[in-house]
Motif scaffolding. Structure first.
Motif, short mmCIF file in Angstrom:
data_model
loop_
_atom_site.label_atom_id
_atom_site.label_comp_id
_atom_site.label_asym_id
_atom_site.label_seq_id
_atom_site.Cartn_x
_atom_site.Cartn_y
_atom_site.Cartn_z
N SER A 259 0.82 -1.22 0.00
CA SER A 259 0.00 0.00 0.00
C SER A 259 0.84 1.26 0.00
O SER A 259 0.36 2.35 -0.28
N GLY A 260 2.15 1.14 0.31
CA GLY A 260 3.05 2.29 0.33
C GLY A 260 3.95 2.29 -0.88
O GLY A 260 5.11 1.89 -0.79
N MET A 261 3.44 2.71 -2.02
CA MET A 261 4.19 2.68 -3.27
C MET A 261 5.50 3.46 -3.12
O MET A 261 5.54 4.54 -2.55
N ALA A 262 6.59 2.90 -3.66
CA ALA A 262 7.89 3.54 -3.51
C ALA A 262 8.82 3.08 -4.62
O ALA A 262 8.62 2.03 -5.24
N VAL A 263 9.85 3.89 -4.87
CA VAL A 263 10.87 3.59 -5.87
C VAL A 263 12.22 3.97 -5.29
O VAL A 263 12.36 5.01 -4.63
N MET A 264 13.23 3.13 -5.54
CA MET A 264 14.61 3.50 -5.25
C MET A 264 15.47 3.14 -6.46
O MET A 264 15.42 2.00 -6.94
N THR A 265 16.23 4.11 -6.94
CA THR A 265 17.04 3.90 -8.14
C THR A 265 18.43 4.45 -7.92
O THR A 265 18.59 5.61 -7.52
N VAL A 266 19.44 3.63 -8.20
CA VAL A 266 20.83 4.09 -8.23
C VAL A 266 21.08 4.64 -9.63
O VAL A 266 20.90 3.94 -10.63
N ALA A 267 21.47 5.91 -9.72
CA ALA A 267 21.59 6.57 -11.02
C ALA A 267 23.03 6.77 -11.47
O ALA A 267 23.27 7.00 -12.66
N SER A 268 24.00 6.70 -10.55
CA SER A 268 25.39 6.87 -10.97
C SER A 268 26.32 6.13 -10.03
O SER A 268 26.04 5.99 -8.83
N ILE A 269 27.42 5.62 -10.61
CA ILE A 269 28.49 4.99 -9.85
C ILE A 269 29.79 5.57 -10.38
O ILE A 269 30.07 5.50 -11.58
N ASN A 270 30.59 6.14 -9.49
CA ASN A 270 31.84 6.76 -9.91
C ASN A 270 32.98 6.32 -9.01
O ASN A 270 32.86 6.32 -7.78
N GLY A 271 34.09 5.92 -9.64
CA GLY A 271 35.27 5.53 -8.88
C GLY A 271 36.27 4.82 -9.76
O GLY A 271 35.91 4.13 -10.72
N GLY A 272 37.53 5.01 -9.47
CA GLY A 272 38.57 4.38 -10.25
C GLY A 272 38.79 5.06 -11.58
O GLY A 272 38.08 5.98 -11.97
N GLY A 273 39.83 4.58 -12.29
CA GLY A 273 40.14 5.16 -13.58
C GLY A 273 41.10 4.32 -14.40
O GLY A 273 41.41 4.68 -15.54
N ALA A 274 41.55 3.23 -13.83
CA ALA A 274 42.49 2.36 -14.53
C ALA A 274 42.01 0.91 -14.46
O ALA A 274 41.42 0.50 -13.46
N PHE A 275 42.30 0.14 -15.51
CA PHE A 275 41.80 -1.23 -15.57
C PHE A 275 42.48 -2.15 -14.57
O PHE A 275 41.96 -3.22 -14.23
N ASN A 276 43.65 -1.73 -14.08
CA ASN A 276 44.42 -2.63 -13.22
C ASN A 276 44.65 -2.09 -11.82
O ASN A 276 45.57 -2.51 -11.12
N VAL A 277 43.79 -1.14 -11.43
CA VAL A 277 43.93 -0.55 -10.10
C VAL A 277 42.58 -0.60 -9.38
O VAL A 277 41.57 -0.13 -9.91
N VAL A 278 42.58 -1.16 -8.19
CA VAL A 278 41.40 -1.11 -7.33
C VAL A 278 41.43 0.23 -6.58
O VAL A 278 42.42 0.51 -5.88
N PRO A 279 40.40 1.07 -6.73
CA PRO A 279 40.44 2.38 -6.07
C PRO A 279 40.14 2.27 -4.59
O PRO A 279 39.66 1.25 -4.09
N ASP A 280 40.40 3.35 -3.90
CA ASP A 280 40.07 3.43 -2.48
C ASP A 280 38.60 3.77 -2.24
O ASP A 280 38.02 3.37 -1.22
N VAL A 281 38.00 4.53 -3.19
CA VAL A 281 36.66 5.07 -2.95
C VAL A 281 35.79 4.93 -4.20
O VAL A 281 36.27 5.14 -5.32
N VAL A 282 34.54 4.56 -4.00
CA VAL A 282 33.51 4.59 -5.05
C VAL A 282 32.30 5.32 -4.49
O VAL A 282 31.93 5.11 -3.32
N THR A 283 31.68 6.16 -5.31
CA THR A 283 30.51 6.93 -4.88
C THR A 283 29.30 6.56 -5.70
O THR A 283 29.36 6.51 -6.94
N LEU A 284 28.21 6.25 -5.01
CA LEU A 284 26.93 5.98 -5.66
C LEU A 284 25.97 7.13 -5.35
O LEU A 284 25.95 7.64 -4.22
N THR A 285 25.16 7.53 -6.33
CA THR A 285 24.10 8.49 -6.09
C THR A 285 22.81 7.96 -6.68
O THR A 285 22.82 7.16 -7.63
N GLY A 286 21.71 8.42 -6.15
CA GLY A 286 20.43 7.96 -6.67
C GLY A 286 19.28 8.70 -6.04
O GLY A 286 19.45 9.70 -5.32
N THR A 287 18.08 8.20 -6.30
CA THR A 287 16.87 8.87 -5.81
C THR A 287 15.92 7.87 -5.18
O THR A 287 15.86 6.70 -5.58
N ALA A 288 15.18 8.36 -4.20
CA ALA A 288 14.09 7.61 -3.59
C ALA A 288 12.80 8.39 -3.81
O ALA A 288 12.80 9.62 -3.74
#
Length: 393
Positions: free
Chosen positions: A228-257
């Motif tokens: 009865s409580g209609m709702a939506v949650m969507t992750v709209a962006s993921i940002n982190g890293g920049g090289a194919f062979n490096v695991v980054p320290d930080v990744v940021t997700l943003t989205g909307t509810a």
């Protein structure tokens, strides 16, 4: 369709105004030229005009021939940071900006109604014409309210409209209760321990944690919110890293509810934070969560929704007015005005072909044939609320 008899002669002017706004889009709180255009027209018609409310907002005041209640009619003015793909002769002249939501049309509609009311004034009460800045996520309605909108220009009720590409031209929708969802923005900073991608066992990968978190977040409405409580949650962006062979320290997700009542929105936030805590433990990372509510739900008041439906029925025919359409998951900062005053928010159909572009699309364009419908709707509200008794011809 029965339009107000004084609107037909203004259709060419309204179309020219709308296309002028489309050519010269301005972002929220930057609508300097648009506000000046509106104020110049209002003053030219002898309407008491106030500028600078909430930044770039404009309010015109039209008093009728006798005392009575007051209503607010609101139109939004801002554009979006989108590069226009359409090729109309009046396409945006400003790179990276366009009217992709039809606010150019809303402003032209209210200007058309204003011109008619300036010469008519055969009603008992006051009409406050509210030209609002910054609807697109920047809180223009709240800014006008905080600047004393309803103290300076009291209203017994307030109304707004929006064009709706999913609905066919010649139809409209309005009902009591939630009309649009409340909206929140969330951001999650996932902090791990980076390193060489060839030795992942020596890292605590925020990428892996973020990937797992996306599915957990987007399953929240289905698994934790009552049906009865209609709702939506969507992750709209993921940002982190920049090289194919490096695991980054930080990744940021943003989205909307999105939710249609405050308890449901709060439940979404609580569950989001709980699941982030679980990811912390499972992946040996740390999640910093921010959850900001941007707009409350847009909730129509029963009496005013009924008046709006009656007004639409007189213009479009009662069979063309949808009174039971489910609320939309888009949000609308007119919600702040409806928190303060009785009122209603209506949708006017614009679809003419199956592939009509949707709002916020780079190839969207407002349907100019809707201009006299919206202007007639505003005028009919004045008739019904302030007792003008004028009948459309």
């Amino acid at each position: 369709m029965t339009l107000d008899r004084e609107i037909a002669p203004l259709v060419a002017d309204m179309t020219a105004w709308r296309q002028h706004f489309h050519q010269h889009p301005e972002l929220g709180f930057e609508e300097v030229e648009t506000a000046a255009f509106v104020a110049e027209r209002l003053r030219g018609w002898g309407i008491e005009t106030h500028v600078g409310l909430g930044g770039t907002g404009v309010v015109g005041v039209i008093r009728g021939d006798g005392p009575g209640p007051s209503i607010g009619l609101r139109a939004d003015m801002d554009a979006l940071p989108i590069e226009e793909q359409g090729q109309a002769a009046y396409r945006s002249t400003r790179p990276g900006l366009m009217h992709a939501c039809g606010h150019d049309g809303h402003t032209a509609m209210l200007l058309g109604a204003a011109q008619v009311l300036a010469g008519r004034r055969d009603f008992a009460g006051t009409v406050n014409l509210i030209f609002q800045p910054a609807e697109e996520g920047l809180g223009g309605a709240r800014a006008m309210i905080d600047a004393g909108l309803f103290e300076r220009f009291p209203c017994d009720a307030v109304f707004a409209l929006h064009n709706a590409p999913p609905l066919a031209l010649g139809t409209a929708a309005v009902h009591a209760g939630p009309a649009c969802a409340g909206a929140a923005r969330f951001q999650i900073e996932v902090r791990g321990h980076g390193g060489h991608a060839a030795t992942p066992y020596l890292t605590a990968s925020p990428v892996s944690a973020a990937a797992a978190l996306v599915a957990l977040i987007e399953s929240i409405p289905a698994r934790r919110i009552q049906a009865s409580g209609m709702a939506v949650m969507t992750v709209a962006s993921i940002n982190g890293g920049g090289a194919f062979n490096v695991v980054p320290d930080v990744v940021t997700l943003t989205g909307t509810a999105r939710a249609f009542d405050t308890p449901t929105m709060r439940a979404l936030e609580v569950e989001l934070r709980r699941r982030c805590t679980g990811i912390d433990l499972a992946h040996d990372v740390a999640c910093d969560v921010s959850f900001e509510i941007l707009f409350p739900p847009t909730v129509n008041h029963a009496g005013e929704a009924g008046i709006a439906a009656d007004a639409l029925g007189e213009i479009l025919g009662t069979g063309a007015v949808i009174r039971d359409m489910p609320p939309v998951t888009g949000s609308e900062d007119f919600a702040y005005m409806l928190e303060r005053l009785p009122g209603a928010y209506v949708l006017l159909g614009t679809r003419t072909v199956e592939e009509t572009p949707m709002l916020h699309s780079p190839d969207y364009d407002f349907e100019d044939r809707l201009l006299p419908v919206g202007a007639s709707f505003f005028l009919k509200l004045v008739d019904l609320k302030l007792g003008a008794g004028r009948k459309a011809a």
